[in-house]
Scaffold this motif. Structure first.
Motif, short mmCIF file in Angstrom:
data_model
loop_
_atom_site.label_atom_id
_atom_site.label_comp_id
_atom_site.label_asym_id
_atom_site.label_seq_id
_atom_site.Cartn_x
_atom_site.Cartn_y
_atom_site.Cartn_z
N VAL A 26 -6.96 5.82 -4.89
CA VAL A 26 -6.00 4.72 -5.01
C VAL A 26 -4.64 5.24 -5.46
O VAL A 26 -3.60 4.86 -4.92
N SER A 27 -4.64 6.15 -6.45
CA SER A 27 -3.35 6.65 -6.95
C SER A 27 -2.61 7.42 -5.88
O SER A 27 -1.39 7.34 -5.78
N PHE A 28 -3.34 8.21 -5.10
CA PHE A 28 -2.65 9.01 -4.08
C PHE A 28 -2.26 8.17 -2.85
O PHE A 28 -1.32 8.53 -2.15
N ILE A 29 -2.96 7.04 -2.64
CA ILE A 29 -2.49 6.10 -1.61
C ILE A 29 -1.10 5.60 -2.02
O ILE A 29 -0.15 5.56 -1.23
N ALA A 30 -0.99 5.26 -3.32
CA ALA A 30 0.30 4.79 -3.83
C ALA A 30 1.37 5.86 -3.71
O ALA A 30 2.52 5.59 -3.35
N ILE A 31 0.99 7.13 -4.00
CA ILE A 31 1.95 8.23 -3.89
C ILE A 31 2.38 8.42 -2.43
O ILE A 31 3.56 8.60 -2.13
N GLY A 32 1.40 8.37 -1.51
CA GLY A 32 1.72 8.52 -0.08
C GLY A 32 2.71 7.46 0.37
O GLY A 32 3.69 7.75 1.08
N ALA A 33 2.48 6.21 -0.07
CA ALA A 33 3.37 5.11 0.30
C ALA A 33 4.76 5.31 -0.32
O ALA A 33 5.78 5.11 0.34
N LEU A 34 4.76 5.79 -1.58
CA LEU A 34 6.04 6.04 -2.26
C LEU A 34 6.83 7.14 -1.53
O LEU A 34 8.04 7.02 -1.30
N PHE A 35 6.14 8.21 -1.14
CA PHE A 35 6.79 9.31 -0.41
C PHE A 35 7.44 8.79 0.88
O PHE A 35 8.56 9.13 1.21
N LYS A 36 6.69 7.96 1.60
CA LYS A 36 7.22 7.40 2.83
C LYS A 36 8.48 6.58 2.53
O LYS A 36 9.50 6.71 3.22
N ASN A 37 8.39 5.75 1.48
CA ASN A 37 9.52 4.87 1.16
C ASN A 37 10.78 5.62 0.73
O ASN A 37 11.89 5.13 0.92
N ILE A 38 10.61 6.81 0.11
CA ILE A 38 11.82 7.52 -0.31
C ILE A 38 12.28 8.53 0.73
O ILE A 38 13.21 9.29 0.50
N GLY A 39 11.60 8.56 1.89
CA GLY A 39 12.15 9.34 3.00
C GLY A 39 11.52 10.69 3.26
O GLY A 39 12.06 11.50 4.02
N LEU A 40 10.38 11.00 2.62
CA LEU A 40 9.69 12.24 2.99
C LEU A 40 8.99 12.03 4.32
O LEU A 40 8.61 10.91 4.66
N ASN A 41 8.81 13.12 5.09
CA ASN A 41 8.01 12.97 6.30
C ASN A 41 6.55 13.31 5.98
O ASN A 41 6.24 13.71 4.85
#
Lengths: 234, 107
Positions: A26-41
């Motif tokens: 769950v925590s890394f799902i949140a991190i993945g979504a956060l990465f996408k939102n701040i512009g990481l590929n």
């Protein structure tokens, strides 16, 4: 190399009922979504989870990228928040040491030190023959890292479907899981004091220095807990 | 920007690996029955607790948008569920996300 039998035993130990896998995912799902939102590929997101594999550090990196902090600032902030990995390593690796294992293997295997794998190993090390504990540990670590990386990828792709309230919901899972873990670790005076004083000092020292509160608060609390426990026969 | 991200990831990973690496070096000299080992065990649990307290009370990111009291209530209720359910880890973790998502959509 790695003993396959013990590696696999470690690998499947993540399936237990009290396994940290759900909280980790769950925590890394949140991190993945956060990465996408701040512009990481997607490559950068996978690269980050694979190489760092420590949640608070990744969160700090993400926040620093948003505000445009310098690399030196990122380094210091991440080091301070992840310095807990040092006592965690020292309180685990002496249990895994065996003269038949090559030194280099320990330096690679320590990458898997994170609270989820650490907890599984602390619970299970006695049931594993000493000679193969390091192989078992590598299995545990590889399984957890695989969960973390897969969850990051999943989070990255579902980012657009997660609204603000859902992101907030995901963010509480890890703290709640670890609150439960810490409470169940309170079996002796020493452990109970370490957890209670750690919580209190972590908060108190925040008012002195938000950056240093975990390190200084944790060190003070752990040392006090150790001495009080020793004086009272643990 | 792309280079910056890669550099930031490398710096983050390096800053994280240092503590693990130094931990292995220190472990070489420590016996598992020694007092020092016990002390490090206390330090591990207390620094984790300090981190946890910081994550709940002074959070960064998404959690910071919820009122302090709401966060506290959710953690407290989930801890009670954990204790009542004879230390089942699944109920409190799954319910915590639902509770907080629900409460933060109301308040």
């Amino acid at each position: 190399m790695v003993n396959t039998k013990y590696f696999l035993k470690g690998f499947i130990s993540i399936k237990g009922a009290d396994s940290p896998a759900i909280a980790l995912a769950v925590s890394f799902i949140a991190i993945g979504a956060l990465f996408k939102n701040i512009g990481l590929n997607i490559q950068e997101s996978i690269f980050s989870t694979f190489l760092t594999y420590a949640l608070p550090g990744s969160l700090i990196m993400a926040e620093s990228l948003i505000v445009g902090a310098s690399l030196l600032n990122i380094f210091l902030a991440v080091w301070l928040v992840n310095a807990r990995l040092y006592p965690m390593t020292v309180s685990l690796f002496p249990l895994l040491t065996h003269k038949s294992q090559p030194r280099l293997k320990y330096y690679l295997a320590c990458h898997f030190i994170a609270v989820s794998s650490w907890l599984i190993m602390k619970e299970n090390y006695k049931s594993v023959e000493r000679k193969y504990r390091l192989d078992f540990w590598i299995g545990v670590g590889a399984a957890n890292l695989l969960v973390a990386v897969s969850a990051t990828v999943f989070g990255f792709f579902i980012a657009d479907y997660l609204n603000k309230d859902m992101m907030i919901g995901l963010a509480i899972v890890n703290p709640v899981y670890f609150t439960c873990v810490m409470v169940s670790a309170m079996k002796t005076i020493q452990m109970s004091l370490a957890v209670i004083l750690g919580t209190v000092f972590g908060i108190l020292f925040y008012f002195v220095s938000p950056e240093w509160c975990i390190l200084v608060g944790g060190f003070t609390a752990g040392t006090l807990a150790f001495f009080i426990g020793e004086l009272n026969g643990n | 920007m792309a280079i910056d991200i890669i550099l930031a990831i490398l710096v983050t990973s390096f800053a994280t690996y240092i503590s693990r690496f130094l931990g292995v070096i220190t472990s070489k000299k420590i016996k598992e029955n020694s007092k020092i080992f016990k002390w490090f065990n206390c330090l591990a649990y207390s620094t984790l607790s300090a981190l946890l307290a910081r994550l709940v009370i002074f959070p960064a990111g998404a959690l910071a948008e919820v009122d302090y009291l709401v966060r506290f209530i959710v953690v407290f209720i989930c801890l009670m569920i954990f204790l009542i359910s004879k230390k089942n880890f699944v109920y409190p973790t799954v319910l915590s996300a639902l509770f907080l998502a629900f409460l933060s959509s109301i308040f």
